[in-house]
Design a protein around this motif. Structure first.
Motif, PDB file in Angstrom:
ATOM      1  N   LYS A   1      -4.455   9.768  -5.863  1.00  0.00           N
ATOM      2  CA  LYS A   1      -3.277   8.909  -5.927  1.00  0.00           C
ATOM      3  C   LYS A   1      -3.695   7.461  -6.106  1.00  0.00           C
ATOM      4  O   LYS A   1      -4.826   7.077  -5.817  1.00  0.00           O
ATOM      5  CB  LYS A   1      -2.440   9.068  -4.647  1.00  0.00           C
ATOM      6  N   LEU A   2      -2.762   6.660  -6.571  1.00  0.00           N
ATOM      7  CA  LEU A   2      -2.980   5.233  -6.751  1.00  0.00           C
ATOM      8  C   LEU A   2      -3.111   4.560  -5.391  1.00  0.00           C
ATOM      9  O   LEU A   2      -2.380   4.894  -4.453  1.00  0.00           O
ATOM     10  CB  LEU A   2      -1.788   4.645  -7.521  1.00  0.00           C
ATOM     11  N   ASN A   3      -4.055   3.615  -5.269  1.00  0.00           N
ATOM     12  CA  ASN A   3      -4.168   2.877  -4.015  1.00  0.00           C
ATOM     13  C   ASN A   3      -4.687   1.464  -4.265  1.00  0.00           C
ATOM     14  O   ASN A   3      -4.938   1.066  -5.407  1.00  0.00           O
ATOM     15  CB  ASN A   3      -5.016   3.633  -2.984  1.00  0.00           C
TER      16      ASN A   3
ATOM     17  N   TYR B   1      -2.473   7.767   8.065  1.00  0.00           N
ATOM     18  CA  TYR B   1      -3.749   8.445   8.264  1.00  0.00           C
ATOM     19  C   TYR B   1      -4.818   7.634   7.563  1.00  0.00           C
ATOM     20  O   TYR B   1      -4.793   7.501   6.337  1.00  0.00           O
ATOM     21  CB  TYR B   1      -3.744   9.888   7.752  1.00  0.00           C
ATOM     22  N   ASN B   2      -5.742   7.077   8.339  1.00  0.00           N
ATOM     23  CA  ASN B   2      -6.701   6.118   7.795  1.00  0.00           C
ATOM     24  C   ASN B   2      -5.929   5.029   7.040  1.00  0.00           C
ATOM     25  O   ASN B   2      -5.059   4.399   7.611  1.00  0.00           O
ATOM     26  CB  ASN B   2      -7.761   6.812   6.956  1.00  0.00           C
ATOM     27  N   THR B   3      -6.199   4.816   5.749  1.00  0.00           N
ATOM     28  CA  THR B   3      -5.472   3.771   5.035  1.00  0.00           C
ATOM     29  C   THR B   3      -4.215   4.280   4.356  1.00  0.00           C
ATOM     30  O   THR B   3      -3.477   3.493   3.757  1.00  0.00           O
ATOM     31  CB  THR B   3      -6.382   3.138   3.964  1.00  0.00           C
ATOM     32  N   THR B   4      -3.950   5.580   4.415  1.00  0.00           N
ATOM     33  CA  THR B   4      -2.759   6.142   3.778  1.00  0.00           C
ATOM     34  C   THR B   4      -1.554   5.938   4.682  1.00  0.00           C
ATOM     35  O   THR B   4      -1.531   6.434   5.813  1.00  0.00           O
ATOM     36  CB  THR B   4      -2.944   7.632   3.485  1.00  0.00           C
ATOM     37  N   ILE B   5      -0.576   5.202   4.199  1.00  0.00           N
ATOM     38  CA  ILE B   5       0.615   4.896   4.986  1.00  0.00           C
ATOM     39  C   ILE B   5       1.757   5.769   4.483  1.00  0.00           C
ATOM     40  O   ILE B   5       2.184   5.651   3.327  1.00  0.00           O
ATOM     41  CB  ILE B   5       0.970   3.398   4.868  1.00  0.00           C
TER      42      ILE B   5
ATOM     43  N   ASP C   1       0.833  -1.201   0.000  1.00  0.00           N
ATOM     44  CA  ASP C   1       0.000   0.000   0.000  1.00  0.00           C
ATOM     45  C   ASP C   1       0.867   1.250   0.000  1.00  0.00           C
ATOM     46  O   ASP C   1       0.557   2.236  -0.671  1.00  0.00           O
ATOM     47  CB  ASP C   1      -0.915   0.007   1.228  1.00  0.00           C
ATOM     48  N   PHE C   2       1.948   1.209   0.761  1.00  0.00           N
ATOM     49  CA  PHE C   2       2.862   2.350   0.825  1.00  0.00           C
ATOM     50  C   PHE C   2       3.449   2.630  -0.563  1.00  0.00           C
ATOM     51  O   PHE C   2       3.478   3.785  -1.016  1.00  0.00           O
ATOM     52  CB  PHE C   2       3.978   2.069   1.825  1.00  0.00           C
TER      53      PHE C   2
END
Length: 784
Positions: A488-490, A659-663, A101-102
């Motif tokens: 952004k891509l996720n 932050y939430n799912t953003t690593i 994810d990162f």
């Protein structure tokens, strides 16, 4: 990625550690100069609203208020990195799916709309008109509009959310799963029947006046860092700050304000909590029930600790609640809370001695099976001493994303009130659908079962944020079309339907120019303040559209032939959208004029005026017995005969670099974890009882009610044991890595929120070679 190590942090929250982290973030994103200029424009009258948390600003005309995670959010959006067609040409989706994810988000800002090509297993560029035509074709081909699902992230502005809910209802459905369904849904579900509003009643000024602040299930040091400034000021003037949390969190212990020259120069800090109670995971309702019981005991003994005038004048149902509490035993309250009778009584005495008190809570309260009941007990406790509707007092649910509260105000709700639908129909000349739609968990089940065919997401990272990863990913892949509006891509972009689109949009930091000139958008924070946000950076790509423009163009392509709404005209000037918001919502009278004032304006909160818009026209006490039949209770009962099997209760949490799912990175500074994320926090005595040692690797498996032959096995493998200050029998680990452990039907009663903070699990030694997978390898939790 930094060196993998466990090195416990001895300093305060904030301080030089935060400044070093900010410097590293700005340099990493290649924006050391532009980034600093951008940061200084955050939350200013002529600048943009921070895209991070929903904690309010003291003064939008003040100098920049430092927030480490706000810096990370702004820097991630203002990064010089780009994820353009070249990235997608170089990688198949299967290859992208193997990245962490990162890594996915770290590629930078998306620059072009992209469409999935099954033949090559790659995303290819697509023209905007063709993208809208593809979505419209799918939507208009559905035999029933209720086969379409429209997700919303809390980062969407009021203007985007209003247009979105209008388009979807004109299309014909109320299927509005949103991030509220996964975080604070129980707050609204609990408070509305009690006090008539589903929002907190306090303002920042109340924090200046209160005698006591009680914090339940919240970690402001990581999740709402700017809140630490209010807590610090309250502590300095003598207010009591009482924290209830299973984990020792540094932000609840001490804080060094990076803007305080003396603290920074002398390496000193300010205490935050005056009292800290480490209860068991899920023990909050038992604690609150015990505090209420103690107050009733004191009142029965002849002391005057209850506000009987408030209770008799403004409330109903108190006698039933009091009688139920008299019947609760201290043995049960101690067992379920993990605290002693003396500790609970001490906390209640602090509350009784305070002339005014604020109760704050976060997802450590809302993501449990009995979260609605717990919140109603918190409100009961506030009402016992008249702590709603007067200075320095009230409930304060602290929400996450910057506009999650505003999106609900704008009508993003799968269960819309009839009055809203009536007004939409009057203003826009159509008959809105009346049937309730699907929430997040229901939407996943619908897609999995073939009932949901098209999934459209306005922001967010649905595949990584949701529970029961195997079921969720299977559901998304069964869709005919998945569409994601994003910066952004996720993970959600590589877990896609048969056809898929990625639609890149402007960020909050960027200049939004429409036909009427540069535009600003509005948001509503956790304390009902509405203010405008205007970007200052050039767009990351000339091919980006704003969220309102994307919604309007999609509506025009899909229902434009049958709609009376002038979609494209509305987005020429967002003031026109605000005029329509004003026409629908009475609280937004003179919207454009009021939001032009620096700092904006506060929406009316009837409960703060002691006006109770409930069926009884009063504030209502609601009785709840302390639960004794939770999933963890049942799991332990089943394993009671197996003396060598220990059932733990796991809570999922975020790291400080997230932050939430953003690593943002792989460090969790305050918990002493560096260069890794697959760790599980556990009491050192529990490690010894398992016959293991600190640093050993284990697999985690959920023990659920559907156990048996043919049942789904929910596992998350290869987690490092980290001895930590947490009550025995409890565990903590990061999400999304642990989302596969959360059963889809593990939800809050009467709210539907995933119960991600109370999962019954067992641990077994991990037997595969430690080097088999990199710690950040997505395949370690990616399924399918």
């Amino acid at each position: 990625m930094s060196e993998q190590k466990i090195e416990f942090y001895k300093g305060p929250a904030g301080g030089w550690g935060a400044l070093r982290s900010v410097t590293a973030t700005l340099l990493k994103q290649d924006i050391p100069v532009k980034g600093a200029k951008t940061l200084l424009s955050a939350n200013q009258p002529d600048g943009f609203d921070c895209p991070g948390c929903a904690w309010p600003d003291r003064n939008h005309a003040s100098t920049f208020e430092f927030c480490e995670n706000g810096v990370k959010a702004v820097a991630a959006e203002a990064t010089a990195r780009r994820a353009g067609p070249e990235l997608f040409a170089a990688h198949t989706v299967a290859q992208l799916a193997q990245q962490s994810d990162f890594w996915l988000e770290d590629q930078g800002r998306l620059t072009h709309p992209m469409v999935y090509d099954a033949a090559s297993d790659k995303y290819l560029p697509i023209a905007w008109d063709d993208a809208f035509a593809l979505v419209a074709r799918h939507l208009n081909a559905l035999p029933d509009p209720n086969q379409a699902i429209f997700y919303t992230s809390g980062r969407a502005s009021n203007e985007a959310a209003f247009l979105y809910q209008l388009f979807v209802r004109e299309y014909g459905t109320n299927n509005f799963p949103d991030c509220s369904n996964m975080c604070h849904e129980p707050s609204g579900s609990g408070m509305r029947p009690q006090i008539g509003v589903g929002k907190g009643t306090v303002t920042l000024e109340d924090f200046e006046k209160t005698d006591a602040i009680f914090i339940f299930g919240q970690n402001p040091g990581t999740n709402h860092p700017r809140m630490l400034g209010e807590l610090r000021a309250a502590h300095k003037r003598g207010a009591k700050i009482v924290s209830f949390n299973p984990l020792r969190e540094r932000g609840l212990e001490r804080f060094a304000d990076p803007q305080d020259k003396f603290e920074m120069a002398t390496l000193t800090s300010t205490a935050i909590s005056t009292h800290y109670f480490q209860l068991r995971v899920g023990g909050d309702m038992a604690v609150v029930a015990g505090m209420m019981k103690h107050l009733i005991d004191r009142q029965d003994a002849g002391e005057s600790v209850l506000d009987l005038d408030f209770i008799s004048t403004h409330t109903s149902g108190f006698s039933d609640v009091a009688e139920g509490l008299r019947g609760e035993t201290w043995a049960v309250l101690e067992e379920e809370s993990g605290l002693s009778e003396a500790q609970i009584r001490a906390a209640a005495d602090i509350y009784a001695e305070a002339k005014s008190a604020i109760f704050c809570w976060g997802m450590g309260i809302t993501q449990h099976q009995n979260s609605v009941g717990t919140i109603q007990m918190l409100v009961n406790l506030l009402m016992m001493r008249g702590n709603i509707g007067r200075p320095g007092a009230g409930p304060c649910p602290v929400r996450g994303h910057s506009n999650v509260q505003g999106d609900r105000t704008m009508g993003i709700w799968e269960k819309p009130p009839a009055a809203l639908l009536d007004r939409l129909g009057e203003v826009f000349g159509f008959e809105p659908p009346r049937a309730h739609g699907w929430d997040t968990v229901e939407s996943i089940a619908a897609m999995r079962d073939g009932k949901g065919k098209v999934f459209f997401a306005l922001g967010g990272n649905f595949a990584a944020a949701t529970p029961d990863t195997y079921e969720t990913w299977k559901a998304l892949r069964r869709c005919d079309l998945t569409v994601h509006v994003t910066t952004k891509l996720n993970r959600s972009h590589v877990v896609h339907g048969r056809e898929a689109l990625i639609l890149p949009c402007l960020g909050r930091t960027e200049i939004d120019i429409q036909a009427g000139g540069p535009q600003g958008v509005t948001v509503e924070d956790s304390m009902s303040m509405v203010h405008i946000s205007t970007g200052i950076n050039p767009p990351a790509s000339e091919h980006l559209l704003s969220e309102p423009a994307i919604v309007a163009r999609l509506a025009a392509a899909t229902i434009g032939h049958s709609s009376n709404t002038p979609w494209l005209w509305l987005v020429e000037d967002y003031a026109r959208i605000r005029d329509k918001i004003e026409a629908v919502f009475a609280d937004f009278k003179d919207f454009n004029e009021r939001v032009a004032v620096p700092g904006g304006f506060r929406l009316r909160n009837t409960a703060s005026e002691r006006v109770w818009t409930t069926p009884t026209k009063k504030a209502n006490f609601v009785a709840h017995a302390v639960p004794r039949d939770t999933p963890s209770h049942r799991a332990r009962a089943r394993f009671a005969a197996k003396g060598d099997t220990v059932v733990f209760t796991l809570l999922t949490t975020r790291s400080h670099d997230q932050y939430n799912t953003t690593i943002y990175g792989h460090d969790d500074r305050y918990r002493g974890v560096f260069g890794q994320r697959r760790v599980v926090f556990i009491h050192e005595a529990d490690i010894r009882a398992l016959g293991l040692k600190d640093g050993d690797w284990v697999d985690i498996q959920t023990v659920w009610d559907d156990a048996g032959d043919g049942a789904q096995v929910r596992r998350a493998d290869r987690f490092k044991l980290v001895a930590y200050d947490i009550p025995r029998g409890n565990l903590a680990a990061y999400y999304p890595e642990t989302n596969p452990l959360v059963p889809l039907d593990s939800v809050a009663l009467n709210a539907g929120t995933p119960a991600s903070k109370s999962i019954p699990v067992i641990l077994t030694p991990h037997t595969a070679p430690v080097a088999a997978k990199a710690d950040h390898d997505a395949s370690a939790y990616a399924i399918g």
